[in-house]
Scaffold this motif. Structure first.
Motif, PDB file in Angstrom:
ATOM      1  N   LYS A 277      73.783  14.474  48.224  1.00  0.00           N
ATOM      2  CA  LYS A 277      74.089  13.217  48.912  1.00  0.00           C
ATOM      3  C   LYS A 277      74.837  13.464  50.215  1.00  0.00           C
ATOM      4  CE  LYS A 277      73.990   9.968  45.038  1.00  0.00           C
ATOM      5  NZ  LYS A 277      74.742   8.950  44.265  1.00  0.00           N
ATOM      6  N   SER A 278      75.750  14.412  50.196  1.00  0.00           N
ATOM      7  CA  SER A 278      76.498  14.721  51.414  1.00  0.00           C
ATOM      8  C   SER A 278      75.595  15.347  52.476  1.00  0.00           C
ATOM      9  CB  SER A 278      77.653  15.676  51.103  1.00  0.00           C
ATOM     10  OG  SER A 278      78.588  15.074  50.238  1.00  0.00           O
ATOM     11  N   ARG A 281      73.426  12.550  53.896  1.00  0.00           N
ATOM     12  CA  ARG A 281      74.255  11.661  54.726  1.00  0.00           C
ATOM     13  C   ARG A 281      74.525  12.303  56.090  1.00  0.00           C
ATOM     14  NH1 ARG A 281      77.877  11.155  51.322  1.00  0.00           N
ATOM     15  NH2 ARG A 281      77.004   9.311  50.300  1.00  0.00           N
ATOM     16  N   LEU A 285      72.939  10.813  59.622  1.00  0.00           N
ATOM     17  CA  LEU A 285      73.969  10.052  60.310  1.00  0.00           C
ATOM     18  C   LEU A 285      73.585   9.829  61.775  1.00  0.00           C
ATOM     19  CD1 LEU A 285      76.849   8.845  59.982  1.00  0.00           C
ATOM     20  CD2 LEU A 285      77.729  11.037  60.820  1.00  0.00           C
ATOM     21  N   GLN A 291      68.616   5.158  58.458  1.00  0.00           N
ATOM     22  CA  GLN A 291      69.372   5.997  57.518  1.00  0.00           C
ATOM     23  C   GLN A 291      69.350   5.427  56.118  1.00  0.00           C
ATOM     24  OE1 GLN A 291      73.406   6.660  58.684  1.00  0.00           O
ATOM     25  NE2 GLN A 291      73.940   7.727  56.810  1.00  0.00           N
TER      26      GLN A 291
END
Length: 296
Positions: A277-278, A281, A285, A291
């Protein structure tokens, strides 16, 4: 080069959990890297003569038509079944021209490869990144070139892949490492994990995504175990794998818990992302309301 027929190049993904992509694409079929552990050899994929690389006939026209039919720009994953930068790509440039089409249709792309040839296309990747997400994933299972030569006999050495990663990162392209598989009893030491993290950090990796084990299933299992016997004679690896895993598909390292602790601590210390998930993201971004579609 043998060409095989195809109706479509873009295929809708069932979910966007894998690096946020919503479509997959493979311009080539089969792979000549000879990696002992490759899951794409499994019977379920029905790829005969897997070591022979074939290209999809009329691939670029088909891809153009597939992209033109999309109601909104796709986020395309390349390299899920066959390395898009196999040795034939240097002359054929099918992957390069596919990236040009992806750019022209304002789509994003996530590329997985073991080849340094990806750096040839940094100009197009940078162009795509101006309007859509780009994720470059260099697969590294070990930082030891000698060990890699035994388990990935025809692939470029990991030192070359990390050098390519450094070039991509230096050019501002979002790039990192697919740290998978980590072969039990061969690559699953603390030092082995730390050497990959250190090498990726020096190369400017934004992320390292791991799988601390290997997969084995029908069609691929015997190839893998036979390959281990040839590459590491007298070490009894076949019996050890069968005793530990039997006919299981997902075969985590017996040291997976310890390795995860070592790995995550090293990544946090170096500011490297490691959870999916990071990574998604960070890669998406700044691309506005697009997004949010990558998490649908």
């Amino acid at each position: 080069m043998e060409y095989i027929p195809a109706k479509h190049l873009l295929h809708r993904s069932r979910s966007t959990e894998w690096f946020g992509t919503d479509h997959t694409m493979n311009i080539y079929r089969g792979c000549c890297h000879g990696c002992l552990y490759c899951d794409s050899r499994s019977d379920c994929y029905q790829i005969g003569e897997f070591d022979t690389v074939r290209a999809k006939a009329d691939a670029l026209r088909i891809l153009r038509d597939d992209l033109a039919r999309k109601a909104r720009p796709a986020f395309v994953s390349m390299g899920s079944m066959s390395d898009p930068y196999n040795p034939f790509e240097e002359e054929l440039c099918l992957t390069r021209h596919a990236l040009e089409l992806i750019d022209a249709y304002d789509c994003g792309v996530a590329v997985a490869t073991k080849s340094g040839l990806i750096t040839r296309d940094m100009d197009i990747l940078a162009s795509i990144q101006r309007h859509s997400p780009v994720i470059c994933k260099l697969t590294v299972t070990t930082a030891d070139d000698a060990l890699a030569a035994k388990v990935e006999p025809h692939a470029p050495p990991p030192s070359r892949r990390l050098a390519a990663l450094k070039e991509l990162s230096g050019a501002g392209v979002f790039a990192g490492v697919l740290f998978m598989p980590v072969l039990p009893f061969l690559e699953d030491s603390d030092q082995g994990v730390l050497s990959v993290v250190d090498g990726a950090a020096r190369a400017g990796a934004r992320f390292i995504y791991p799988a601390l084990g290997v997969t084995m299933r029908q069609g691929q299992r015997e190839y893998f175990l036979d390959g281990l016997e040839r590459a590491f004679p007298g070490q009894g690896l076949r019996e050890r794998y069968l005793r530990q895993y039997g006919e299981r598909y997902q075969c985590a390292s017996p040291r997976a818990g310890q390795l995860w602790a070592v790995f995550t601590a090293a990544c946090r210390e170096r500011g490297i992302l490691y959870d999916m998930k990071s990574i998604i993201r960070a890669a998406t971004l700044g691309y506005g309301d697009r997004q949010l579609t990558f998490f649908d």
